[in-house]
Scaffold this motif. Structure first.
Motif, PDB file in Angstrom:
ATOM      1  N   ARG A 200       8.993   8.336   4.081  1.00  0.00           N
ATOM      2  CA  ARG A 200      10.106   9.466   3.444  1.00  0.00           C
ATOM      3  C   ARG A 200       9.411  10.849   3.505  1.00  0.00           C
ATOM      4  NH1 ARG A 200      15.247   8.404   1.550  1.00  0.00           N
ATOM      5  NH2 ARG A 200      15.575   6.372   1.387  1.00  0.00           N
ATOM      6  N   PRO A 201      10.195  11.690   3.945  1.00  0.00           N
ATOM      7  CA  PRO A 201       9.446  13.190   3.716  1.00  0.00           C
ATOM      8  C   PRO A 201       9.724  13.532   2.248  1.00  0.00           C
ATOM      9  CG  PRO A 201      11.512  13.286   5.051  1.00  0.00           C
ATOM     10  CD  PRO A 201      11.350  11.793   4.752  1.00  0.00           C
ATOM     11  N   ILE A 202       8.777  14.431   1.806  1.00  0.00           N
ATOM     12  CA  ILE A 202       9.139  15.066   0.551  1.00  0.00           C
ATOM     13  C   ILE A 202       9.534  16.501   0.534  1.00  0.00           C
ATOM     14  CG2 ILE A 202       8.052  15.398  -2.026  1.00  0.00           C
ATOM     15  CD1 ILE A 202       5.863  12.952  -1.091  1.00  0.00           C
ATOM     16  N   HIS A 203      10.580  16.986   0.020  1.00  0.00           N
ATOM     17  CA  HIS A 203      10.895  18.286  -0.117  1.00  0.00           C
ATOM     18  C   HIS A 203      10.910  18.771  -1.263  1.00  0.00           C
ATOM     19  CE1 HIS A 203      12.544  16.551   3.695  1.00  0.00           C
ATOM     20  NE2 HIS A 203      12.565  17.977   4.058  1.00  0.00           N
ATOM     21  N   ARG A 204      10.383  20.212  -1.425  1.00  0.00           N
ATOM     22  CA  ARG A 204      10.648  20.851  -2.785  1.00  0.00           C
ATOM     23  C   ARG A 204      11.410  22.266  -2.619  1.00  0.00           C
ATOM     24  NH1 ARG A 204       4.968  21.545  -5.711  1.00  0.00           N
ATOM     25  NH2 ARG A 204       5.729  19.470  -6.293  1.00  0.00           N
ATOM     26  N   GLU A 205      12.170  22.238  -3.236  1.00  0.00           N
ATOM     27  CA  GLU A 205      13.199  23.712  -2.873  1.00  0.00           C
ATOM     28  C   GLU A 205      13.543  23.883  -1.711  1.00  0.00           C
ATOM     29  OE1 GLU A 205      10.825  26.901  -4.724  1.00  0.00           O
ATOM     30  OE2 GLU A 205      10.307  25.604  -6.355  1.00  0.00           O
ATOM     31  N   GLY A 206      13.901  22.573  -1.001  1.00  0.00           N
ATOM     32  CA  GLY A 206      14.264  22.787   0.304  1.00  0.00           C
ATOM     33  C   GLY A 206      13.426  22.995   1.554  1.00  0.00           C
ATOM     34  N   HIS A 207      12.036  22.714   1.164  1.00  0.00           N
ATOM     35  CA  HIS A 207      10.737  22.807   1.972  1.00  0.00           C
ATOM     36  C   HIS A 207      10.047  21.549   2.068  1.00  0.00           C
ATOM     37  CE1 HIS A 207      11.218  27.177   2.349  1.00  0.00           C
ATOM     38  NE2 HIS A 207      11.421  27.255   1.181  1.00  0.00           N
TER      39      HIS A 207
ATOM     40  N   THR B   5       4.573   9.824  10.097  1.00  0.00           N
ATOM     41  CA  THR B   5       5.840   9.614  11.136  1.00  0.00           C
ATOM     42  C   THR B   5       6.998  10.591  10.255  1.00  0.00           C
ATOM     43  OG1 THR B   5       5.145   7.607  11.961  1.00  0.00           O
ATOM     44  CG2 THR B   5       7.442   8.450  12.213  1.00  0.00           C
ATOM     45  N   ALA B   6       7.092  10.113   8.874  1.00  0.00           N
ATOM     46  CA  ALA B   6       8.025  10.733   8.487  1.00  0.00           C
ATOM     47  C   ALA B   6       7.973  12.396   8.119  1.00  0.00           C
ATOM     48  CB  ALA B   6       8.320  10.349   6.961  1.00  0.00           C
ATOM     49  N   LEU B   7       6.455  12.640   7.708  1.00  0.00           N
ATOM     50  CA  LEU B   7       6.068  14.159   7.880  1.00  0.00           C
ATOM     51  C   LEU B   7       6.378  14.771   9.273  1.00  0.00           C
ATOM     52  CD1 LEU B   7       4.631  16.289   6.136  1.00  0.00           C
ATOM     53  CD2 LEU B   7       2.656  15.561   7.281  1.00  0.00           C
ATOM     54  N   GLN B   8       5.679  14.219  10.312  1.00  0.00           N
ATOM     55  CA  GLN B   8       5.915  14.919  11.774  1.00  0.00           C
ATOM     56  C   GLN B   8       7.302  14.857  12.253  1.00  0.00           C
ATOM     57  OE1 GLN B   8       3.179  13.662  14.315  1.00  0.00           O
ATOM     58  NE2 GLN B   8       1.295  14.435  12.880  1.00  0.00           N
ATOM     59  N   MET B   9       8.298  13.999  11.743  1.00  0.00           N
ATOM     60  CA  MET B   9       9.458  13.959  12.411  1.00  0.00           C
ATOM     61  C   MET B   9      10.541  14.750  11.465  1.00  0.00           C
ATOM     62  SD  MET B   9       8.920  12.674  15.305  1.00  0.00           S
ATOM     63  CE  MET B   9      10.800  12.273  15.796  1.00  0.00           C
ATOM     64  N   GLY B  10      10.032  14.890  10.052  1.00  0.00           N
ATOM     65  CA  GLY B  10      10.936  15.532   8.934  1.00  0.00           C
ATOM     66  C   GLY B  10      12.112  14.678   8.551  1.00  0.00           C
ATOM     67  N   ALA B  11      12.057  13.149   8.742  1.00  0.00           N
ATOM     68  CA  ALA B  11      13.207  12.294   8.556  1.00  0.00           C
ATOM     69  C   ALA B  11      12.567  11.083   7.964  1.00  0.00           C
ATOM     70  CB  ALA B  11      13.987  12.292   9.719  1.00  0.00           C
ATOM     71  N   PRO B  12      13.525  10.228   7.062  1.00  0.00           N
ATOM     72  CA  PRO B  12      12.941   9.004   6.810  1.00  0.00           C
ATOM     73  C   PRO B  12      12.932   8.066   8.244  1.00  0.00           C
ATOM     74  CG  PRO B  12      14.823   9.605   5.451  1.00  0.00           C
ATOM     75  CD  PRO B  12      14.736  10.733   6.746  1.00  0.00           C
TER      76      PRO B  12
ATOM     77  N   ILE C  86       7.139  19.287   2.014  1.00  0.00           N
ATOM     78  CA  ILE C  86       6.068  19.629   1.286  1.00  0.00           C
ATOM     79  C   ILE C  86       4.817  18.462   1.244  1.00  0.00           C
ATOM     80  CG2 ILE C  86       6.611  21.394  -0.244  1.00  0.00           C
ATOM     81  CD1 ILE C  86       6.274  19.080  -2.529  1.00  0.00           C
ATOM     82  N   GLY C  87       5.433  17.418   2.216  1.00  0.00           N
ATOM     83  CA  GLY C  87       4.683  16.226   2.042  1.00  0.00           C
ATOM     84  C   GLY C  87       5.351  15.061   2.650  1.00  0.00           C
ATOM     85  N   ALA C  88       4.915  13.848   2.445  1.00  0.00           N
ATOM     86  CA  ALA C  88       5.301  12.542   2.757  1.00  0.00           C
ATOM     87  C   ALA C  88       4.791  11.524   2.103  1.00  0.00           C
ATOM     88  CB  ALA C  88       5.495  12.254   4.276  1.00  0.00           C
TER      89      ALA C  88
ATOM     90  N   SER D 281       0.878  -1.097   0.013  1.00  0.00           N
ATOM     91  CA  SER D 281       0.043  -0.007   0.097  1.00  0.00           C
ATOM     92  C   SER D 281       0.926   1.278  -0.003  1.00  0.00           C
ATOM     93  CB  SER D 281      -0.890   0.075   1.265  1.00  0.00           C
ATOM     94  OG  SER D 281      -1.922  -0.878   1.086  1.00  0.00           O
ATOM     95  N   ILE D 282       0.391   2.236  -0.623  1.00  0.00           N
ATOM     96  CA  ILE D 282       1.160   3.400  -0.838  1.00  0.00           C
ATOM     97  C   ILE D 282       0.366   4.729  -0.167  1.00  0.00           C
ATOM     98  CG2 ILE D 282       2.408   4.890  -2.237  1.00  0.00           C
ATOM     99  CD1 ILE D 282       2.438   2.398  -4.417  1.00  0.00           C
ATOM    100  N   THR D 283       0.838   5.429   0.507  1.00  0.00           N
ATOM    101  CA  THR D 283       0.269   6.655   0.953  1.00  0.00           C
ATOM    102  C   THR D 283       0.827   8.089   0.694  1.00  0.00           C
ATOM    103  OG1 THR D 283      -1.049   5.281   2.905  1.00  0.00           O
ATOM    104  CG2 THR D 283      -0.762   7.785   2.859  1.00  0.00           C
ATOM    105  N   VAL D 284       0.485   9.083   0.217  1.00  0.00           N
ATOM    106  CA  VAL D 284       0.850  10.193   0.012  1.00  0.00           C
ATOM    107  C   VAL D 284       0.364  11.229   0.604  1.00  0.00           C
ATOM    108  CG1 VAL D 284       1.833  12.209  -1.663  1.00  0.00           C
ATOM    109  CG2 VAL D 284       1.887   9.645  -2.447  1.00  0.00           C
ATOM    110  N   LEU D 285       0.800  12.143   1.632  1.00  0.00           N
ATOM    111  CA  LEU D 285       0.120  13.069   2.400  1.00  0.00           C
ATOM    112  C   LEU D 285       0.919  14.500   1.898  1.00  0.00           C
ATOM    113  CD1 LEU D 285       0.669  11.644   5.907  1.00  0.00           C
ATOM    114  CD2 LEU D 285      -1.504  11.366   4.480  1.00  0.00           C
TER     115      LEU D 285
END
Length: 141
Positions: A108-115, A69-76, A117-119, A36-40
């Motif tokens: 995994r967190p998702i970054h765009r231009e250093g920000h 978890t990746a989103l809230q912690m900002g890390a894989p 933006i999701g996970a 299963s795959i989730t994108v937030l």
């Protein structure tokens, strides 16, 4: 759009999330596993979700918790596992929240231009979820 210190960052769209889902699906299908795959988005709201027909039902919940978890912690999530072991500094965190986090590889967190933006979270193939998520985030849009 969000603006931080004069920089405008476009949040991920549903189309961006679908591209991530497709990249993850290609990686997992090539490996012959069902997940299963989730994108937030950055606010933790669901942008996209996919569960392979044969994936375990619980994989939907694990993919979502890994993404959160990746989103809230900002890390894989794979990088955080050691922090929640019995002697780790965050050992009580997984059960301390209304929406429990999941410190298991595959988020995994998702970054765009250093920000941030999701996970993305992938659940279903524990020994491979981390690499699937990493390959997905690194895949060109």
């Amino acid at each position: 759009m969000s603006t931080t210190a004069g920089t405008t960052v476009t949040p991920p769209s549903t189309r961006d999330a679908e591209i991530l889902i497709d990249a993850a699906r290609r990686a997992t299908e090539a490996a012959g596993v069902t997940v299963s795959i989730t994108v937030l988005d950055a606010g933790g709201r669901l942008l996209a979700f996919r569960r392979d027909h044969q994936a375990a039902l619980i994989s939907g919940e694990t993919s979502t918790r890994k993404a959160r978890t990746a989103l809230q912690m900002g890390a894989p999530t794979a990088d955080l596992v050691v922090l929640v072991k019995p002697d780790g500094p965050l050992h009580s965190l997984p059960t301390a929240l209304d929406k429990p986090l999941l410190f298991s590889a595959g988020g995994r967190p998702i970054h765009r231009e250093g920000h941030l933006i999701g996970a993305i979270g992938i659940g279903g193939a524990p020994e491979q979820d981390h690499s699937f998520a990493g390959a997905t985030v690194a895949a060109p849009a």
